[in-house]
Design a protein around this motif. Structure first.
Motif, PDB file in Angstrom:
ATOM      1  N   ALA A 113       0.826  -1.204   0.000  1.00 54.46           N
ATOM      2  CA  ALA A 113       0.000   0.000   0.000  1.00 54.46           C
ATOM      3  C   ALA A 113       0.863   1.257   0.000  1.00 54.46           C
ATOM      4  O   ALA A 113       0.570   2.229  -0.713  1.00 54.46           O
ATOM      5  N   LEU A 114       1.933   1.252   0.790  1.00 54.26           N
ATOM      6  CA  LEU A 114       2.810   2.421   0.844  1.00 54.26           C
ATOM      7  C   LEU A 114       3.508   2.654  -0.498  1.00 54.26           C
ATOM      8  O   LEU A 114       3.596   3.793  -0.978  1.00 54.26           O
ATOM      9  N   VAL A 115       3.991   1.572  -1.092  1.00 55.15           N
ATOM     10  CA  VAL A 115       4.672   1.697  -2.386  1.00 55.15           C
ATOM     11  C   VAL A 115       3.696   2.201  -3.454  1.00 55.15           C
ATOM     12  O   VAL A 115       4.020   3.097  -4.230  1.00 55.15           O
ATOM     13  N   CYS A 116       2.504   1.635  -3.457  1.00 55.62           N
ATOM     14  CA  CYS A 116       1.516   2.036  -4.459  1.00 55.62           C
ATOM     15  C   CYS A 116       1.064   3.473  -4.254  1.00 55.62           C
ATOM     16  O   CYS A 116       0.813   4.202  -5.222  1.00 55.62           O
ATOM     17  N   ALA A 117       0.944   3.883  -2.989  1.00 57.62           N
ATOM     18  CA  ALA A 117       0.571   5.270  -2.714  1.00 57.62           C
ATOM     19  C   ALA A 117       1.644   6.220  -3.252  1.00 57.62           C
ATOM     20  O   ALA A 117       1.323   7.273  -3.832  1.00 57.62           O
ATOM     21  N   ALA A 118       2.907   5.843  -3.060  1.00 59.22           N
ATOM     22  CA  ALA A 118       3.997   6.695  -3.561  1.00 59.22           C
ATOM     23  C   ALA A 118       3.997   6.736  -5.087  1.00 59.22           C
ATOM     24  O   ALA A 118       4.161   7.813  -5.695  1.00 59.22           O
ATOM     25  N   ILE A 119       3.793   5.585  -5.719  1.00 62.03           N
ATOM     26  CA  ILE A 119       3.782   5.531  -7.180  1.00 62.03           C
ATOM     27  C   ILE A 119       2.605   6.333  -7.736  1.00 62.03           C
ATOM     28  O   ILE A 119       2.754   7.126  -8.664  1.00 62.03           O
TER      29      ILE A 119
END
Length: 214
Positions: A113-119
């Motif tokens: 979720a954190l990675v996708c939010a950043a992307i």
């Protein structure tokens, strides 16, 4: 002022049975190939959506629109935010599917979720920068369009939506739009041989005056 246009669809009937049969054969082959590649197609669609939707949503937030308050809230803000969120959801599903670890399910999902939010945020920011570049030009165009509509309304210039007679001037004379130049619009006076009328434009394309029939 919305531009009116007429679209026509034309269908040819010569050899329709043979064409239909050939098309059905091609369709069956394509469907078999598609069924074998469903996984790849789904991943490709999800990847495209995860990239494109946040960019489009971010751009829509800031590029400027000619909308009223309600449409601005529902389409510009809510619609754009929904596109960004859908893009995040696609990225989360795709990355989660590819990296899911059964031994650490919660930690893995949190990290995903954190990675996708950043992307998603990065792509939305790209869209916002794109929209910011477009915004000044779009707002000028909207302002000129509104001023031109006000000019036409003030002098009583009416648009018909037709082709032979496209407009009526303040005196009721039927006109046909012939040419669009940078400094003027040229009309033919219908029923009056060789007579023309002109609407003058400034450098920004704003209407400044109507010549009448000459």
């Amino acid at each position: 002022m919305a531009k009116r246009s007429t679209l026509a669809l034309v269908a040819a009937g010569v050899g329709s049975a043979a064409v239909a049969g050939y098309g059905l054969s091609i369709g069956r082959d394509l469907w078999k190939t598609t069924k074998r590649s469903q996984g790849v197609i789904i991943v490709a669609i999800a990847l495209f959506g995860a990239v494109a939707l946040p960019v489009v949503g971010g751009r829509g937030l800031v590029r400027g629109h000619d909308r009223g308050p309600i449409a601005g809230l529902l389409i510009t803000f809510v619609g754009s935010v929904c596109l960004i969120l859908v893009g995040f959801g696609l990225a989360f599903c795709l990355l989660g599917y590819l990296t899911y670890d059964e031994t650490l399910p919660n930690a893995g999902l949190h990290a995903t979720a954190l990675v996708c939010a950043a992307i998603t945020g990065a792509f939305a920011a790209i869209g916002m920068m794109w929209g910011a570049v477009q915004r000044p030009s779009r707002l000028r165009t909207f302002a000129v369009s509104k001023a031109n509509q006000q000019f036409l309304d003030n002098i009583g210039f009416k648009e018909t939506g037709g082709e032979d007679i496209t407009h009526y001037d303040p005196s009721g004379q039927a006109l046909r739009l012939l040419e669009h130049h940078k400094d003027r619009l040229v009309f033919m006076a219908v029923g009056r041989r060789g007579k023309r009328a002109f609407i003058d434009l400034d450098a920004a394309g704003q209407m400044t005056g109507y010549s009448g029939i000459s």
